[in-house]
Enzyme design. Structure first.
Site, PDB file in Angstrom:
ATOM      1  N   ARG A  16       7.166  13.250   8.980  1.00 29.28           N
ATOM      2  CA  ARG A  16       6.448  12.239   9.776  1.00 29.28           C
ATOM      3  C   ARG A  16       4.930  12.377   9.674  1.00 29.28           C
ATOM      4  O   ARG A  16       4.205  12.044  10.611  1.00 29.28           O
ATOM      5  CB  ARG A  16       6.871  12.298  11.255  1.00 29.28           C
ATOM      6  CG  ARG A  16       8.365  12.089  11.476  1.00 29.28           C
ATOM      7  CD  ARG A  16       8.829  10.695  11.083  1.00 29.28           C
ATOM      8  NE  ARG A  16      10.263  10.575  11.269  1.00 29.28           N
ATOM      9  CZ  ARG A  16      11.178  10.824  10.327  1.00 29.28           C
ATOM     10  NH1 ARG A  16      10.783  11.190   9.120  1.00 29.28           N
ATOM     11  NH2 ARG A  16      12.458  10.678  10.573  1.00 29.28           N
TER      12      ARG A  16
ATOM     13  N   SER B 110      10.330   6.337  18.513  1.00 28.30           N
ATOM     14  CA  SER B 110      10.449   7.749  18.901  1.00 28.30           C
ATOM     15  C   SER B 110       9.132   8.259  19.484  1.00 28.30           C
ATOM     16  O   SER B 110       8.076   8.081  18.882  1.00 28.30           O
ATOM     17  CB  SER B 110      10.832   8.601  17.695  1.00 28.30           C
ATOM     18  OG  SER B 110      12.112   8.246  17.221  1.00 28.30           O
TER      19      SER B 110
ATOM     20  N   GLU C 109       5.089  11.930  18.444  1.00 24.37           N
ATOM     21  CA  GLU C 109       5.159  11.231  17.163  1.00 24.37           C
ATOM     22  C   GLU C 109       4.459   9.882  17.278  1.00 24.37           C
ATOM     23  O   GLU C 109       3.846   9.405  16.331  1.00 24.37           O
ATOM     24  CB  GLU C 109       6.623  11.020  16.753  1.00 24.37           C
ATOM     25  CG  GLU C 109       6.802  10.294  15.426  1.00 24.37           C
ATOM     26  CD  GLU C 109       8.258  10.226  15.001  1.00 24.37           C
ATOM     27  OE1 GLU C 109       8.719   9.120  14.680  1.00 24.37           O
ATOM     28  OE2 GLU C 109       8.925  11.276  14.983  1.00 24.37           O
TER      29      GLU C 109
END
Length: 303
Positions: free
Chosen positions: A174, A225, A295
């Site tokens: 990520r 998320s 995130e």
């Protein structure tokens, strides 16, 4: 700022909106106003916008389709560049696809699957733009953008534009080089895919879409998320085990479906979301001695 607005309009860069609420441009429906929001009509318009911004020494920020994004309640000063319809082109050349940073990831994954091109099955149902997906190395189901990206055309903080190879993007979980070492945004990407049996690709994509619908709050305003998975643990599982599903602060609520999602249950502010994030982080740290890192991208003016 009046001169900046005037010049942008004279150059006909695209839509130029003043004091635009960014809640209109984020999937969680939260965000204060942008002094100026520009939706450029093409890559040349992005370049022209950057010339004006640099000339006047104005702060600038870029956003995509507003997923995985939390804009603070005070909004964003300066010029916000939204990569949207003007950068949503796609060309297929054999097994290679060139696609604009404003192109929808869902639309891209669906479109290439119908051509029998494999490599983006994981992206079925992932909201957001290609530019945003490259920026954060979006992924699911054990794969991510780094597996298929050949190169990306990047607009850097100083206004320069250049191509970066997959290796130069320094992808990890990520994360890409664009988030810290060389801040920038993706205007265009070249992807290497693989010709496979069309029906198998479509079936796998449908399976991934169904899983997302069954396990994630896709019908509620949310930002995707909230936390990175603290591998080998899973963020959602930790939140659920801590008994935090359904916990609410103001209008922000931990989804009943998935612990790693915060939904706008009605009238939520960015402060509500931040307070809820902090509460979750504190609880998980106390219970499991695990640090939870966000995130979701958090941008905007702090009070």
């Amino acid at each position: 700022m009046d001169k900046v607005i005037q010049e942008l309009k004279e150059l006909e860069v695209g839509k130029v909106l003043e004091n635009e609420p960014l809640s209109n441009h984020t999937t969680i429906k939260i965000g204060g106003p942008a002094d100026v929001l520009v939706i450029p009509k093409d890559i040349q318009a992005v370049k022209d916008t950057m010339k004006v911004v640099k000339k006047h020494g104005v702060k600038w920020t870029a956003i995509g389709r507003g997923s995985n994004l939390l804009v603070l309640d005070e909004g964003i000063r300066g010029v916000v560049i939204k990569l949207g319809q003007g950068l949503d082109h796609m060309e297929i050349d054999g097994e290679q696809v060139t696609v604009g940073g404003g192109y929808s990831v869902v639309r891209l994954a669906t479109g290439i699957s119908k051509k029998g091109l494999s490599g983006l099955e994981f992206a079925a149902g992932i909201p957001g733009s290609v530019g945003g997906a490259v920026y954060m190395n979006a992924g699911a189901h054990g794969s991510d953008i780094s597996k298929v990206l050949v190169k990306a055309l990047i607009l850097f903080e100083d206004g320069t534009i250049e191509w970066l190879t997959n290796e130069e993007m320094a992808f990890s979980y990520r994360t890409s080089i664009l988030q810290n070492k060389r801040p920038g945004i993706c205007l265009e990407a070249v992807l290497q895919l693989e010709q496979k049996e069309r029906d198998q690709i479509v079936a796998q994509m449908q399976k991934n879409k169904d899983y997302r619908k069954e396990t994630q709050p896709v019908s509620n305003p949310c930002a995707g998320s909230i936390f990175r998975n603290p591998l080998p643990e899973h963020a959602g599982r930790l939140v659920e085990e801590a008994g935090l599903k359904g916990h609410q602060i103001g209008g922000a609520k931990v989804s009943e479906m998935h612990g790693n999602f915060i939904v706008n249950a009605g009238g939520a502010t960015a402060k509500d979301v931040l307070d809820l994030i902090a509460f979750i982080q504190k609880t998980i740290k106390e219970k499991y001695d695990i640090d939870m890192h966000t995130e979701v991208e958090i941008i905007g003016e702090k009070r």
